[in-house]
Design a protein around this motif. Structure first.
Motif, PDB file in Angstrom:
ATOM      1  N   LYS A 480       3.639 -37.986  17.607  1.00  0.00           N
ATOM      2  CA  LYS A 480       4.594 -37.164  18.348  1.00  0.00           C
ATOM      3  C   LYS A 480       4.631 -35.724  17.868  1.00  0.00           C
ATOM      4  N   ASN A 481       4.579 -35.518  16.551  1.00  0.00           N
ATOM      5  CA  ASN A 481       4.830 -34.183  16.013  1.00  0.00           C
ATOM      6  C   ASN A 481       3.592 -33.435  15.563  1.00  0.00           C
ATOM      7  N   ILE A 482       2.421 -34.042  15.680  1.00  0.00           N
ATOM      8  CA  ILE A 482       1.193 -33.308  15.357  1.00  0.00           C
ATOM      9  C   ILE A 482       0.346 -33.163  16.618  1.00  0.00           C
ATOM     10  N   LEU A 483      -0.360 -34.227  17.023  1.00  0.00           N
ATOM     11  CA  LEU A 483      -1.224 -34.107  18.195  1.00  0.00           C
ATOM     12  C   LEU A 483      -0.426 -33.827  19.468  1.00  0.00           C
ATOM     13  N   TRP A 484       0.630 -34.623  19.732  1.00  0.00           N
ATOM     14  CA  TRP A 484       1.339 -34.443  20.996  1.00  0.00           C
ATOM     15  C   TRP A 484       2.233 -33.215  21.008  1.00  0.00           C
ATOM     16  N   ARG A 485       2.609 -32.704  19.876  1.00  0.00           N
ATOM     17  CA  ARG A 485       3.291 -31.408  19.887  1.00  0.00           C
ATOM     18  C   ARG A 485       2.345 -30.334  20.416  1.00  0.00           C
ATOM     19  N   GLU A 486       1.077 -30.391  19.990  1.00  0.00           N
ATOM     20  CA  GLU A 486       0.079 -29.441  20.479  1.00  0.00           C
ATOM     21  C   GLU A 486      -0.180 -29.648  21.966  1.00  0.00           C
ATOM     22  N   VAL A 487      -0.241 -30.924  22.404  1.00  0.00           N
ATOM     23  CA  VAL A 487      -0.441 -31.206  23.831  1.00  0.00           C
ATOM     24  C   VAL A 487       0.723 -30.641  24.645  1.00  0.00           C
ATOM     25  N   ARG A 488       1.948 -30.874  24.182  1.00  0.00           N
ATOM     26  CA  ARG A 488       3.123 -30.387  24.916  1.00  0.00           C
ATOM     27  C   ARG A 488       3.110 -28.868  25.027  1.00  0.00           C
ATOM     28  N   GLN A 489       2.825 -28.195  23.924  1.00  0.00           N
ATOM     29  CA  GLN A 489       2.819 -26.732  23.954  1.00  0.00           C
ATOM     30  C   GLN A 489       1.712 -26.203  24.860  1.00  0.00           C
TER      31      GLN A 489
END
Length: 683
Positions: A480-489
């Motif tokens: 949630k806070n590494i890969l998908w944080r980058e995806v969300r941004q």
């Protein structure tokens, strides 16, 4: 899209993520969003062009291009990524174990132990590892309540910027995980902030004030399971608070009339307290592993010896009608006062620590009414009950609401505190690298942390290939806070041209074009059964921590000609499923391609990258001053030289320190710099 957008806010709490996903799917057959075509089919076979021309990535390294094209062309791609260690602690700084014991970081090296972290706002124990890192510059971070830690420049804390204007609500600009050296720069010069429509048309940056914030836990309810005889812990409290420990026979001040010194000498020697002067006083280790009720008893007796509860007139009231209540503790020993502050946090009591205005001493004080009531209920002060009763009467009339900004956008279980100072210590120190494989975060009195290419591939697979992407990692925090944080941004920056919608760990264009993130520790091989699709991409992030069962399950899904599997991770351990896969075929991404350092190094005839001579002459200290830290601070470099593009990531200073302290070609160097599995993974 108008029908579904109100149901899908940009930032959905993880608890409701699956519910939002289900609502979206229930509307799939009738909503126009599900009929959207893939917006960029011309880039189906060109992930590099998609990154550059659609997502606006300024440039890609040759190694990034190689692994993008490998995912396009090959069924399985394994990527070994070199990295710099960020989560490093000064060797003597204290860490809180799940048992309640506080120990120095250096005492944990090469041992198995459990730290604490936050999961959905709750404090839970997590396995951790520690290893010697480098001798490097150390920074002291202090917040408004006096919480203090010693960490290296790249160590990340969860941060935000608070913007405020007169007669206007504060704005919290969450910055997530930020290196301490970057936070130090923000104290003087904050990062840019662009007001949005949320602030209103009249809102401008003119006259704005800023504060750097970091997330700190509201409570760390960890208590031990090693009780002590009641007389012994009571006597220890009196000795620590008011006893002399340097004479042959312990002496007392306020309590000397009621306590006999017989046997005290043996007790002090047993707990390694004998011989300590007032500035060296500390709470013995056994107290930190006490059950809750006994810890409360110890603190109650400690406050009896050197604490107080009082009510006085508020000096800020010119009429003298307002009363102010205070609970406090004082000692010449800063370490002792800070230990008390951390022990109070176990009861959810937030206390302030500051130097005494007059005299060489440190004070702990509790001024907030809610905190005073909790102290009274949970701990109390033995022998000073009447004074405490007066404090309660004032506190009950003055309970104030916590300022809204304290919790706005803060991680669950934390509040924001202002960072009042970040000071670089004069001498470099040896540091200890802390790894928390399950979560990459841990709790002290702060909330601390330990994928760009993969996120590009997720967006490309959904919005150009029109396929189904699944990503996983060993822990929810990593997903949630590494890969998908980058995806969300990345998605949010390009939403207008991409279309579709997203949640915390999913993105969706239509029934076929979608992506989701899962936590590998929550599933076994069976999870992947039935996860077949004509166009399927599975990404195993932090692959060195993925179990063989999960790796096998993902591999079994890759059956079609348009199916792809990407494993990407740091090559730190042999004997893992990732290691075995890389032994067959892999791509290495070393630190030399990172934009922070690529411009400064060249590969020499022996195969080793070293600073270009012209660059070295401008940024290295004189030979006599280099020692273990050979690179000048970046603010002393000539102005024409580039600075770090990505703050807190690998840096020239880190590489040069590593070269001096560990040496080129060592197993540590191979893994962290060159992106290769070391022959000796135990170094």
């Amino acid at each position: 899209m108008s029908r579904i957008e109100p149901l899908l806010p940009q930032s959905v709490p993880n608890l409701f993520d699956s519910l939002v996903h289900q609502i979206a799917e229930s509307l799939a057959s009738s909503d126009e969003i599900e009929r959207q075509p893939v917006p960029y089919p011309e880039y189906e076979n060109d992930p590099v062009g998609f990154a550059l021309h659609v997502l606006g990535v300024p440039e890609l390294t040759q190694e990034q291009i190689q692994f993008f094209e490998s995912v396009r062309d090959r069924t399985i791609t394994n990527v070994r990524a070199g990295h710099g260690i960020g989560k490093c602690v000064a060797k003597g700084d204290k860490l809180l174990l799940s048992s309640g014991l506080e120990v120095s970081a250096e005492s944990l090296v090469d041992k198995q132990f459990n730290l604490l972290t936050l999961v959905d706002g709750k404090v839970v124990p997590v396995p951790a590892v520690a290893g010697w890192n480098l001798k490097e510059s150390i920074y002291e971070v202090t917040t408004e309540t006096g919480r203090r830690i010693l960490r290296n420049a790249e160590h990340p804390l969860y941060t935000a910027i608070k913007w405020s204007q007169d007669d206007a609500e504060e704005i919290i600009d969450a910055r997530h995980w930020t290196g301490i050296a970057t936070m130090q720069a923000w104290l003087e010069s904050p990062p840019d902030y662009q007001p949005s429509k949320v602030e209103g048309e009249g809102w401008t940056m003119a006259g704005c004030k800023h504060d750097v914030l970091c997330a700190v836990p509201q409570e760390i309810p960890v208590f031990g399971a090693r009780p002590m005889p009641e007389p012994e812990l009571t006597l220890l409290a009196y000795l620590v608070g008011d006893g002399g420990m340097t004479r042959g026979t312990p002496a007392f001040e306020e309590v000397r009339k009621s306590i006999s010194p017989i046997g005290c000498l043996a007790l002090l020697q047993k707990h390694e307290l004998m011989g300590r002067g007032s500035p060296e006083k500390r709470i013995p280790d056994c107290i930190f592993e006490l059950p809750k009720d006994q810890l409360a008893t110890f603190l109650s007796r400690l406050f009896f010896a050197d604490g107080w509860a009082c009510v006085s007139k508020d000096s800020r009231d010119s009429q003298g009608d307002t009363l102010q209540a205070e609970i406090g503790f004082c000692s010449v020993s800063r370490e002792l006062v800070e230990q008390v502050q951390r022990l109070l946090l176990r009861f959810g009591i937030i206390a302030n620590v500051a130097p005494k205005e007059k005299g060489n001493a440190w004070m702990l004080f509790i001024h907030e009414g809610e905190q005073q009531l909790r102290f009274t209920e949970e701990i109390g002060i033995y022998g000073k009950e009447e004074a405490l009763k007066q404090v309660v009467e004032v506190a009950q009339a003055k309970i104030a609401q916590v300022s809204e900004w304290r919790k706005l956008k803060a991680p669950d279980g934390t509040v924001w505190e202002k960072v009042v100072s970040i000071r670089k210590l004069e001498e470099p120190e040896w540091t200890v690298a802390i790894g928390v494989p399950e979560h990459e975060t841990f709790l002290t009195s702060f909330f601390e942390h330990n994928s760009f290419g993969s996120s590009v591939l997720v967006i490309w697979w959904v919005f150009a290939v029109g396929g189904y992407a699944i990503t996983t990692a060993p822990s929810e925090d990593q997903v949630k806070n590494i890969l998908w944080r980058e995806v969300r941004q990345m998605y949010d920056r390009n939403k207008a041209k991409l279309g579709g919608y997203r949640g915390m760990m999913f993105a969706r264009l239509n029934e076929q074009a979608r992506a989701e993130g899962i936590t590998s520790r929550d599933y076994d091989t069976n999870y992947f059964q039935g996860k077949h699709d004509e166009k399927l991409l599975i990404i195993l992030d932090e692959a060195n921590g993925i179990t063989k069962e999960i790796d096998d399950g993902a591999s079994f899904c890759i059956t079609g000609s348009s199916n792809r599997l990407l494993r990407i991770g740091n090559p730190t351990e042999t004997g893992t499923a990732f290691y075995e896969a890389c032994a067959f075929s892999s791509i290495g991404i070393s630190v030399w391609s990172h934009p922070n350092v690529s411009w400064a190094y060249e590969r020499q005839s022996d195969g080793i990258h070293r600073l270009k001579p012209a660059i070295a002459a401008q940024i290295l200290k004189p030979p006599a001053e280099r020692l273990d830290d050979p690179v000048k601070p970046q603010d002393e470099w000539p102005p024409h030289l580039p600075r770090d593009v990505i703050k807190g990531a690998v840096s020239i200073a880190w590489i040069e320190r590593l070269q001096v302290q560990r040496g080129e070609g060592t197993p540590y160097w191979e893994s962290r710099v060159e992106g290769r599995f070391p022959e000796d993974s135990c170094e």
